[in-house]
Write an enzyme that holds these catalytic residues in place. Structure first.
Site, PDB file in Angstrom:
ATOM      1  N   TYR A   1       0.835  -1.210   0.000  1.00 53.80           N
ATOM      2  CA  TYR A   1       0.000   0.000   0.000  1.00 53.80           C
ATOM      3  C   TYR A   1       0.866   1.255   0.000  1.00 53.80           C
ATOM      4  O   TYR A   1       0.652   2.174  -0.796  1.00 53.80           O
ATOM      5  CB  TYR A   1      -0.903  -0.045   1.228  1.00 53.80           C
ATOM      6  CG  TYR A   1      -1.757   1.186   1.484  1.00 53.80           C
ATOM      7  CD1 TYR A   1      -2.977   1.367   0.813  1.00 53.80           C
ATOM      8  CD2 TYR A   1      -1.379   2.156   2.418  1.00 53.80           C
ATOM      9  CE1 TYR A   1      -3.775   2.489   1.070  1.00 53.80           C
ATOM     10  CE2 TYR A   1      -2.173   3.264   2.678  1.00 53.80           C
ATOM     11  CZ  TYR A   1      -3.373   3.425   2.004  1.00 53.80           C
ATOM     12  OH  TYR A   1      -4.167   4.516   2.264  1.00 53.80           O
TER      13      TYR A   1
HETATM   14  N1  LIG Z   1      -8.996   7.030   6.128  1.00 58.78           N
HETATM   15  C1  LIG Z   1      -7.755   7.414   6.257  1.00 58.78           C
HETATM   16  O1  LIG Z   1      -7.287   7.639   7.374  1.00 58.78           O
HETATM   17  C2  LIG Z   1      -6.873   7.642   5.061  1.00 58.78           C
HETATM   18  C3  LIG Z   1      -5.560   8.056   5.298  1.00 58.78           C
HETATM   19  C4  LIG Z   1      -4.715   8.292   4.227  1.00 58.78           C
HETATM   20  C5  LIG Z   1      -5.171   8.113   2.946  1.00 58.78           C
HETATM   21  N2  LIG Z   1      -6.441   7.702   2.719  1.00 58.78           N
HETATM   22  C6  LIG Z   1      -6.851   7.519   1.329  1.00 58.78           C
HETATM   23  O2  LIG Z   1      -8.083   8.191   1.093  1.00 58.78           O
HETATM   24  C7  LIG Z   1      -8.880   7.427   0.193  1.00 58.78           C
HETATM   25  C8  LIG Z   1     -10.192   7.048   0.844  1.00 58.78           C
HETATM   26  O3  LIG Z   1      -9.919   6.403   2.076  1.00 58.78           O
HETATM   27  P1  LIG Z   1     -11.045   5.704   2.972  1.00 58.78           P
HETATM   28  O4  LIG Z   1     -10.471   5.586   4.323  1.00 58.78           O
HETATM   29  O5  LIG Z   1     -12.356   6.365   2.776  1.00 58.78           O
HETATM   30  O6  LIG Z   1     -11.044   4.243   2.288  1.00 58.78           O
HETATM   31  P2  LIG Z   1     -12.140   3.077   2.448  1.00 58.78           P
HETATM   32  O7  LIG Z   1     -11.420   1.803   2.364  1.00 58.78           O
HETATM   33  O8  LIG Z   1     -12.971   3.322   3.664  1.00 58.78           O
HETATM   34  O9  LIG Z   1     -13.052   3.338   1.181  1.00 58.78           O
HETATM   35  C9  LIG Z   1     -12.571   3.107  -0.111  1.00 58.78           C
HETATM   36  C10 LIG Z   1     -13.756   2.931  -1.049  1.00 58.78           C
HETATM   37  O10 LIG Z   1     -13.250   2.313  -2.234  1.00 58.78           O
HETATM   38  C11 LIG Z   1     -14.091   1.207  -2.541  1.00 58.78           C
HETATM   39  N3  LIG Z   1     -13.340   0.168  -3.252  1.00 58.78           N
HETATM   40  C12 LIG Z   1     -12.419  -0.677  -2.708  1.00 58.78           C
HETATM   41  N4  LIG Z   1     -11.997  -1.544  -3.654  1.00 58.78           N
HETATM   42  C13 LIG Z   1     -12.665  -1.229  -4.806  1.00 58.78           C
HETATM   43  C14 LIG Z   1     -12.655  -1.768  -6.121  1.00 58.78           C
HETATM   44  N5  LIG Z   1     -11.885  -2.822  -6.440  1.00 58.78           N
HETATM   45  N6  LIG Z   1     -13.460  -1.216  -7.033  1.00 58.78           N
HETATM   46  C15 LIG Z   1     -14.257  -0.163  -6.707  1.00 58.78           C
HETATM   47  N7  LIG Z   1     -14.308   0.389  -5.489  1.00 58.78           N
HETATM   48  C16 LIG Z   1     -13.512  -0.140  -4.542  1.00 58.78           C
HETATM   49  C17 LIG Z   1     -14.601   0.716  -1.198  1.00 58.78           C
HETATM   50  O11 LIG Z   1     -15.765  -0.074  -1.335  1.00 58.78           O
HETATM   51  C18 LIG Z   1     -14.829   2.018  -0.459  1.00 58.78           C
HETATM   52  O12 LIG Z   1     -16.120   2.551  -0.712  1.00 58.78           O
HETATM   53  C19 LIG Z   1      -8.023   6.214  -0.169  1.00 58.78           C
HETATM   54  O13 LIG Z   1      -7.308   6.495  -1.359  1.00 58.78           O
HETATM   55  C20 LIG Z   1      -7.077   6.072   0.985  1.00 58.78           C
HETATM   56  O14 LIG Z   1      -5.893   5.411   0.631  1.00 58.78           O
HETATM   57  C21 LIG Z   1      -7.297   7.459   3.764  1.00 58.78           C
END
Ligand SMILES: NC(=O)c1ccc[n+]([C@@H]2O[C@H](COP(=O)([O-])OP(=O)(O)OC[C@H]3O[C@@H](n4cnc5c(N)ncnc54)[C@H](O)[C@@H]3O)[C@@H](O)[C@H]2O)c1
Length: 254
Positions: free
Chosen positions: A160
């Site tokens: 990741y």
């Molecule tokens: N939450 C955090 O603390 C955090 C921190 C740093 C970066 N991010 C980044 O922000 C973004 C959103 O994070 P989040 O925490 O909401 O993530 P999450 O995992 O809660 O949500 C991601 C979404 O993508 C969808 N998804 C996953 N695989 C998929 C696929 N193969 N096809 C289509 N959809 C798919 C999931 O169903 C979900 O709705 C991501 O890029 C993550 O890396 C999040």
């Protein structure tokens, strides 16, 4: 608190990946509230449909399509379809990811490839697919999602963090390649955003949340809405000379 509204986003077609839940759902809500025509994809059918229903009263009811982003052909087909249905896409938000954890010794070649196939590869091929639509418009904004996790060297998610670091390289190359067509490409690096999933998996107690927040300069729990507001700014004409950049939104976490 009062936040900016962006007139340039009214009626603009916005495509959000992974928009059914978490930060993506906040991004869908924010663009819908500002009057954009939002389309979003996800693998969570019911949750995605429920969000589209929740936002049915918006100026433009968001469109949800089921799409597994690891399937590049299907993803590109949905992007073409949305372009025909709503008009050319002006903002692409590459939000989807899977922050699955796996220790170094447990990473297999298949796991590595799977991780890149959701955390990195779609961000390139969605950009490739929206490019002709943005060219037709004469402008565009692509917002990629990285994470601060790679900066700190999170040890238990090497596939990741590698993908999330690569997103910055991808962003810079695409910004250079697309700039002559007035298409901007930037990234957002969220900090520790407290989504339902994060609470359920990693921050189960108030003490664990407090411990995290105490490491931020701004001692406020970071929510998806803050990330969504940054996406609005990058999508809007207000940021029209900002490209090839990455914005960290983490409350000053260390
Ligand atoms: N939450 C955090 O603390 C955090 C921190 C740093 C970066 N991010 C980044 O922000 C973004 C959103 O994070 P989040 O925490 O909401 O993530 P999450 O995992 O809660 O949500 C991601 C979404 O993508 C969808 N998804 C996953 N695989 C998929 C696929 N193969 N096809 C289509 N959809 C798919 C999931 O169903 C979900 O709705 C991501 O890029 C993550 O890396 C999040």
């Amino acid at each position: 608190m009062n936040f900016a509204q962006y007139p340039s986003l009214s009626g603009r077609v916005v495509f959000v990946t992974g928009g059914a839940s978490g930060i993506g759902a906040d991004i869908v809500r924010a663009f819908a509230a500002t009057g954009s025509k939002v389309a979003f994809v996800d693998i969570q059918d019911e949750v995605g449909q429920a969000l589209a229903d929740e936002l049915a009263g918006s100026a433009h009811r968001p469109i949800f399509r089921r799409c597994d982003l690891t399937d590049t052909e299907a993803t590109q087909a949905v992007i073409a379809e949305i372009g025909r249905e709503l008009g050319p896409i002006g903002v692409l938000v590459n939000n989807a990811a899977n922050d699955d954890r796996r220790e170094v010794d447990d990473v297999t070649p298949d796991y590595w490839d799977w991780s890149q196939s959701i955390n990195l590869r779609p961000q390139f091929f969605t950009a490739q697919a929206v490019r002709p639509q943005m060219r037709e418009l004469g402008y565009g904004s692509i917002i990629n999602f990285s994470s601060i996790a790679w900066r700190g060297g999170a040890p238990n998610m090497p596939a990741y963090t590698t993908a999330k670091a690569a997103v910055l390289g991808l962003t810079r190359s695409l910004a250079r390649a697309f700039g002559a067509d007035n298409i901007r490409v930037n990234s957002i690096e969220p900090g520790a955003v407290m989504t339902e999933k994060q609470y359920a998996l990693w921050y189960k107690t108030p003490e664990s949340v407090d411990a995290l927040v105490s490491r931020q300069c701004i001692r406020t729990v970071l929510r998806g809405e803050e990330i969504a507001r940054t996406a609005l700014f990058l999508g809007a004409d207000d940021s029209r000379m900002i490209t090839k950049q990455s914005i960290i939104v983490d409350g000053g976490l260390s």
